[in-house]
Design an enzyme around this catalytic site. Structure first.
Site, PDB file in Angstrom:
ATOM      1  N   TRP A  43       0.840  -1.193   0.000  1.00  0.00           N
ATOM      2  CA  TRP A  43       0.000   0.000   0.000  1.00  0.00           C
ATOM      3  C   TRP A  43       0.881   1.251   0.000  1.00  0.00           C
ATOM      4  CZ3 TRP A  43      -1.521   3.137   4.602  1.00  0.00           C
ATOM      5  CH2 TRP A  43      -2.487   4.090   4.285  1.00  0.00           C
ATOM      6  N   ASP A  71     -15.427   9.546  -0.108  1.00  0.00           N
ATOM      7  CA  ASP A  71     -16.025   8.937   1.091  1.00  0.00           C
ATOM      8  C   ASP A  71     -16.704   9.985   1.987  1.00  0.00           C
ATOM      9  OD1 ASP A  71     -16.550   7.110   3.037  1.00  0.00           O
ATOM     10  OD2 ASP A  71     -14.469   6.504   3.351  1.00  0.00           O
ATOM     11  N   ARG A 127      -9.334  -1.441   9.045  1.00  0.00           N
ATOM     12  CA  ARG A 127      -9.957  -0.137   8.819  1.00  0.00           C
ATOM     13  C   ARG A 127     -11.399  -0.143   9.333  1.00  0.00           C
ATOM     14  NH1 ARG A 127     -11.609   3.849   4.047  1.00  0.00           N
ATOM     15  NH2 ARG A 127     -10.355   5.608   4.631  1.00  0.00           N
ATOM     16  N   ASP A 161     -14.258   1.557  -4.416  1.00  0.00           N
ATOM     17  CA  ASP A 161     -13.151   1.299  -3.499  1.00  0.00           C
ATOM     18  C   ASP A 161     -13.269  -0.090  -2.869  1.00  0.00           C
ATOM     19  OD1 ASP A 161     -10.877   1.863  -2.022  1.00  0.00           O
ATOM     20  OD2 ASP A 161     -11.655   3.725  -1.179  1.00  0.00           O
ATOM     21  N   ASN A 168     -11.275  -1.679   0.615  1.00  0.00           N
ATOM     22  CA  ASN A 168     -10.174  -1.436   1.554  1.00  0.00           C
ATOM     23  C   ASN A 168      -9.904  -2.588   2.519  1.00  0.00           C
ATOM     24  OD1 ASN A 168      -9.252   1.383   1.036  1.00  0.00           O
ATOM     25  ND2 ASN A 168     -11.427   1.784   1.321  1.00  0.00           N
ATOM     26  N   ASP A 179      -2.657   5.287  -3.281  1.00  0.00           N
ATOM     27  CA  ASP A 179      -3.054   6.327  -2.325  1.00  0.00           C
ATOM     28  C   ASP A 179      -1.913   7.304  -2.081  1.00  0.00           C
ATOM     29  OD1 ASP A 179      -5.642   5.721  -1.931  1.00  0.00           O
ATOM     30  OD2 ASP A 179      -5.420   4.833   0.055  1.00  0.00           O
TER      31      ASP A 179
HETATM   32  C1  DGJ Z   1      -9.011   4.621   0.053  1.00  0.00           C
HETATM   33  C2  DGJ Z   1      -8.854   5.244  -1.302  1.00  0.00           C
HETATM   34  O1  DGJ Z   1      -7.742   4.755  -1.945  1.00  0.00           O
HETATM   35  C3  DGJ Z   1      -8.806   6.745  -1.142  1.00  0.00           C
HETATM   36  O2  DGJ Z   1      -8.573   7.360  -2.387  1.00  0.00           O
HETATM   37  C4  DGJ Z   1     -10.089   7.207  -0.567  1.00  0.00           C
HETATM   38  O3  DGJ Z   1     -11.129   6.971  -1.480  1.00  0.00           O
HETATM   39  C5  DGJ Z   1     -10.356   6.503   0.757  1.00  0.00           C
HETATM   40  N1  DGJ Z   1     -10.247   5.078   0.630  1.00  0.00           N
HETATM   41  C6  DGJ Z   1     -11.712   6.853   1.277  1.00  0.00           C
HETATM   42  O4  DGJ Z   1     -12.022   6.158   2.398  1.00  0.00           O
END
Ligand code: DGJ
Length: 731
Positions: free
Chosen positions: A177, A354, A434, A470, A472, A540
């Site tokens: 990441w 978000d 997260r 997204d 995560n 990111d």
């Molecule tokens: C992770 C993404 O990579 C970011 O660009 C952003 O959208 C955040 N999540 C929002 O929670």
């Protein structure tokens, strides 16, 4: 062919037929005898008679199977199966093949192999893209046994090279990441080199599912034989490079074989295949180049723009994404003021990231709540999404929206209603990542929910033009309350197939809506996801210096048009580094440029610069997004790095100074891909106060001079950078 007990297995190479798969410059030739062998893969040949064999290995003696299976004399094999009667051996013999012309550019060859004794079939598919020199390979497996057959290992493709060299160089793209796609190159020693990911939802942290192989020695941008490949799969995958003797022991003649297998990661992923059920693997995208890595990358890019991503023929808009400019902290007024800034800068789209959904105690004001509740947050946005869509439209902007529909927070209405929908094992603690959990997309009911979460928003707000999707979180404590106890190992594949099913429906029902794949940044940069998306959020990490490395790595396989690169504020939110605004723009302009900031944080001078930079980008974006990429100077090799794009007589050159020492020799850029005799007008873009980085600017050069003598560039201070435009005015 039958064998009696005690017979010594001897492979027969009396080929009864040959199957050739051609593209414009490459060929695969397969020999059909009892089994199917890969005779040749490389530059184009009309017929295997053209192939020269020499050396002490006897001609035809050491040929690898086109798709090997564990059983018979095979100790190392691609496919491994346990039959319904628990037997372990598979020998795949030729049954039939067919060739189907799809259109003037595509031809599909399918070879069906049958297990020697059992009703079990494997069909090898080769889809050739003539102009792009790309061949897609995948397999389908089915059987008519009385009960289930277990697939233990089931790669999409096996590619083997036998006895041509023992000198292979593997380029792979590792990372994590915020530091995706770092480039590493290594000589393949004897033994097995494996690259893989096991996250389930992410394909491209740890490693990107792709490689470039130098054959017969180290290769560079312009020289050497190269096989490049990328797996079109957004889940766990594995690629194995098995370098060995490739034959039975007790046979000491010289030999060497490299076998590459690539596919869904078989780790903890046995698949129980029912009779008559069709099992299709993801596709492996392969290209072969006789002229180094540059051609391989350009082949993949051309293929991707035409076949591998959505609407590849369209240029991408300049957008501002709200994340780094607002995070969770916004209201209507702030978002509308950001839109005003986008308009002033010359942007074309505003994307709300978000924080816009969830209500009451489940309001999404931080990462701990709201995922799963895809209703607009009425405290922050009392007039709903339409108010924002209208505000964007009034300003001539398109509107985009962030979603993360595969996930759920414990603090959400969804989790209260459907705790059983998450991936977990009963009685085991499921750690939060997260603050969230992953929904179980092997369950069609969950897929329906995920689809409807997004589809209902798009139905209710038909002017939403773009969705940032997204993801995560990975799998942990892998378990599904939907899959049976025996089939828990199906989750890896069924999850991704479920996700692709959702994408297919969205694509069909909302064909005009652009989709960006984002998975914590660069977690899903793969051709499986790209088939359903227009672009990916590359990382990111928006620090322009690190982005040079990230985008350099990504560009080996994926086209710039799909690579979202946004300019953000300094000090950079990820690294804390401060870089010149021009440098930040020059880096973003080399891909799909956008903005990741709040315009009110900029002063008037900065805003003025941004406005002219956006205008300059619009002048060159067709070349960047649709042109051929040439890598000129690697950031891994020195203090300067440069790339260029070329399209229809127009070239754009990007050059950056990434380390500063006194006494440094300024770079001379030998350009590539130009018309030798063409006359090019040289100018510079994105300048500050018309300062030029080349003493001989605004004049004509021949392509030959630019390619052989080169362009002498002056980058004086740290993080100096330049963008040059070359327009062919006469050829
Ligand atoms: C992770 C993404 O990579 C970011 O660009 C952003 O959208 C955040 N999540 C929002 O929670």
């Amino acid at each position: 062919m039958t064998f009696g007990a005690g017979d010594i297995y001897k492979v027969e190479y009396e080929f009864s037929d040959e199957v050739a798969v051609h593209t414009r410059n490459t060929s695969i030739i397969l020999g059909v005898s009892d089994q199917v062998y890969e005779i040749y893969r490389g530059g184009r040949v009309a017929h295997s008679d053209e192939l020269v064999t020499s050396g002490s290995v006897e001609a035809g003696e050491e040929l690898p199977l086109a798709y090997s299976a564990f059983g018979g004399h095979m100790h190392h094999a691609a496919l491994r199966v346990t039959y319904h009667d628990h037997s372990l051996s598979t020998e795949l013999v030729y049954e039939s093949h067919r060739v189907e012309r799809i259109d003037s550019n595509r031809e599909q060859t399918s070879i069906t192999l049958k297990e020697r004794l059992k009703p079990f079939w494997v069909t090898l598919h080769y889809l050739a893209y003539e102009q792009e020199d790309v061949i897609e390979q995948w397999v389908e497996i089915r059987h008519e046994e009385e009960g289930e057959v277990t697939l233990h290992e089931y790669p999409s493709a096996e590619v083997s090279f036998a006895n041509i060299t023992d000198d292979y160089y593997l380029t792979s793209f590792y990372g994590l990441w915020e530091r995706e796609s770092s480039v590493q190159e290594e000589r393949l020693a004897m033994g097995k080199k494996v690259i893989e990911t096991r996250y389930g939802t992410w394909s491209s942290f740890d490693y990107n599912p792709s490689f470039i192989l130098g054959i017969g020695g180290p290769v560079n941008e312009d020289h050497g034989e190269v096989l490049a490949g990328a797996l079109a799969w957004s889940g766990a995958w594995r690629m194995s490079f098995d370098h060995g003797f490739g034959k039975l022991s007790h046979d000491v003649r010289e030999r060497r074989q490299l076998s590459i297998t690539a596919g869904v990661n078989p780790f903890a992923a046995e698949y129980h295949l029912k009779p008559e059920e069709n099992f299709e693997t993801p596709r492996m995208i392969l290209t072969y180049s006789l002229e180094g890595k540059g051609v391989a990358s350009r082949n993949l890019h051309r293929w991707a723009r035409r076949y591998g991503l959505r609407d590849g023929e369209k240029v991408r808009p300049v957008l501002l994404n709200s994340w780094e400019g607002a995070y969770f902290d916004f209201d209507e007024a702030k978002l509308v003021s950001m839109m005003d800034g986008v308009v002033e800068m010359g942007g074309e789209m505003f994307v709300l990231d978000d924080g816009w959904f969830g209500n009451g105690e489940h309001a999404r004001n931080a990462a701990n709540a709201g995922l799963g509740d895809w209703q607009v947050n009425r405290d922050k946005l009392p007039r709903g999404l339409d108010y924002l869509v209208d505000a964007a439209q009034d300003r001539g902007l398109k509107f985009g929206l962030w979603v993360e529909p595969e996930m759920v927070n414990r603090q959400s209405d969804l989790f209260v209603q459907h705790p059983e929908w998450v991936i977990q094992q009963p009685d085991r603690y499921n750690m939060l990542y997260r603050n969230q959990l992953t929904l179980d997309l092997s369950n069609p009911e969950v897929c329906e929910f995920v689809y409807e979460s997004v589809a209902s928003i798009l139905r209710e707000h038909p002017r939403i033009a773009y969705v940032k999707w997204d993801c995560n979180r990975s799998f942990t404590n892998i378990g599904s309350s939907y899959l049976t106890a025996e089939n828990q190992t199906h989750l890896w594949k069924d999850y991704v197939e479920g996700l692709y099913g959702v994408y297919r429906r969205l694509e069909k029902n909302f064909p005009e809506v652009m989709l960006q794949v984002c998975a914590s940044g660069g977690g899903r940069i793969d051709f499986g996801a790209l088939r359903h998306h227009h672009e990916f959020w590359a990382s990111d990490n928006t620090d322009a210096l690190q982005r040079i490395f990230i985008q350099w790595g990504i560009g080996h396989i994926y086209p710039a048009q799909a690579c979202a690169a946004h300019v953000s504020m300094c000090p950079n939110h990820q690294t804390g580094r401060t870089l010149p605004l021009k440098f930040r723009f020059d880096v973003a302009m080399s891909a799909r440029m956008g903005l990741e900031l709040n315009p009110v944080d900029m002063d008037a001078d900065e805003l003025g610069f941004v406005t002219s930079a956006v205008a300059d980008y619009k002048r060159i974006r067709t070349v960047v997004q649709h042109g051929d990429l040439y890598r000129l100077l690697s950031p891994y090799d020195g203090d300067f790095t440069a790339i260029m794009y070329q399209l229809d007589g127009v070239a754009v050159v990007f050059v950056y100074k990434i380390a500063h020492h006194l006494g440094q020799l300024m770079p001379t850029l030998q350009l590539k891909g130009l018309d030798e005799g063409g006359r090019y007008q040289l100018s510079e873009l994105n300048q500050i106060d018309k300062q030029s980085h080349c003493s001989d600017i605004d004049r004509l050069y021949t392509g030959g001079v630019l390619m052989h003598k080169g362009l002498r560039v002056q980058l004086v201070s740290e993080f100096d950078s330049a963008v040059f435009l070359l327009e062919c005015v006469a050829s």
